[in-house]
Scaffold this active site. Structure first.
Site, mmCIF file in Angstrom:
data_model
loop_
_atom_site.group_PDB
_atom_site.id
_atom_site.type_symbol
_atom_site.label_atom_id
_atom_site.label_comp_id
_atom_site.label_asym_id
_atom_site.label_seq_id
_atom_site.Cartn_x
_atom_site.Cartn_y
_atom_site.Cartn_z
ATOM 1 C CB SER A 17 -0.923 0.016 1.233
ATOM 2 O OG SER A 17 -0.156 0.040 2.426
ATOM 3 N NE ARG A 39 3.132 -5.838 10.873
ATOM 4 C CZ ARG A 39 2.766 -5.182 11.969
ATOM 5 N NH1 ARG A 39 3.049 -5.689 13.155
ATOM 6 N NH2 ARG A 39 2.121 -4.036 11.889
ATOM 7 C CG ASP A 59 7.339 -8.861 12.663
ATOM 8 O OD1 ASP A 59 7.814 -7.705 12.587
ATOM 9 O OD2 ASP A 59 6.814 -9.294 13.700
ATOM 10 C CB VAL A 60 10.660 -5.243 9.063
ATOM 11 C CG1 VAL A 60 10.187 -5.421 7.631
ATOM 12 C CG2 VAL A 60 9.829 -4.198 9.807
ATOM 13 C CE1 TYR A 150 7.203 7.707 11.519
ATOM 14 C CE2 TYR A 150 7.293 10.112 11.495
ATOM 15 C CZ TYR A 150 7.209 8.903 10.820
ATOM 16 O OH TYR A 150 7.147 8.894 9.451
ATOM 17 C CE LYS A 154 9.991 6.854 9.393
ATOM 18 N NZ LYS A 154 10.176 5.787 8.376
#
Length: 255
Positions: A17, A39, A59-60, A150, A154
């Site tokens: 996506s 996943r 699943d990273v 987050y 990043k």
């Protein structure tokens, strides 16, 4: 016309996506053999059928899962020559409400997942050369309130990008990051719903609020990010490495 990525195997995480899907489609059109990974098996299989690519559950955040996914992808499409680390999550919370579970989740998915997939792809890349493109965020270049975990994750992705670019500079492997601003994806839809619920604003008003930081006053489109990834994977970008490229309509990155 010769396909610029003919014969190359591109592995795209979070490929069912949003930015990942647009990237997978763009790399496929450029001639690459693409594996999309994620996943959700149902979403992956639907996207793979529509795009004409291979799909692989992963699943990273789990080392064994990553290793198995890369081995399975190699068995179908051969050695990895392009890795796009796109899988990620974003959750917001004030600092005092950012508990250890949320902190770890943001780092595990966004940063550790990028590292585990990179390490899994490196043997192929070192043997044959190639590209690593990490999908970071403008949050990797500046600070934003209420998303400290987050932002930290990043920023870590940008640091990892720069360190690996130097380490691999003489190995025919480039490592870059693309840093989109607010992008019109399923992930953004969750943020829009959150704003609507907390403020009573309409969907259009919520999107406009998110777009305010972009001087062009609009949301980034996934295809714009995918086109930048493609450019970094093309032969002409062989000297572009260690860069964090903002796709944000001119937003000033001064953090």
């Amino acid at each position: 016309m010769t396909s610029p990525l003919a014969g190359q195997h591109a592995f795209v995480t979070g490929g069912a996506s949003g930015i990942g899907r647009a990237t997978a489609q763009t790399l496929t059109r450029a001639g690459a053999k693409v594996t999309i990974a994620g996943r959700n098996v149902a979403c992956l299989e639907a996207a793979a059928q529509e795009l004409g690519v291979h799909s692989q559950q992963v699943d990273v955040t789990e080392e064994t899962s990553v290793q198995q996914a890369f081995e399975a992808a190699r068995a179908v499409n051969g050695p990895i020559s392009i890795l796009v680390n796109n899988a990620g999550q974003a959750s917001s919370a004030p600092a005092l409400k950012t508990d250890l579970a949320l902190w770890r989740q943001m780092l595990d998915v966004n940063l550790t997942g990028t590292w585990l997939c990179t390490r899994a792809a490196l043997p192929d890349l070192l043997a044959g050369g190639g590209r690593i493109v990490n999908v970071a965020s403008t949050a990797g270049l500046v600070g934003y309130a209420y998303v400290s975990a987050y932002v930290a994750a990043k920023h870590g992705v940008i640091g990892l990008t720069r360190a690996l670019a130097l380490e691999l500079a003489t190995k025919n492997v480039t490592v870059n990051a693309v840093c989109p601003g607010y992008t019109e994806t399923e992930l953004l839809a969750d943020a829009v719903q959150n704003i609507m619920q907390k403020t009573g604003r309409s969907e259009a008003e919520a999107k406009a609020e998110l777009a305010k930081s972009n001087p062009q006053k609009r949301l980034i489109q996934p295809q714009e990010v995918a086109d930048t990834v493609l450019w970094l994977c093309r032969p002409g970008a062989a000297s572009i490495t260690g860069q964090a490229i903002a796709i944000a309509g001119g937003e000033v990155m001064t953090g």
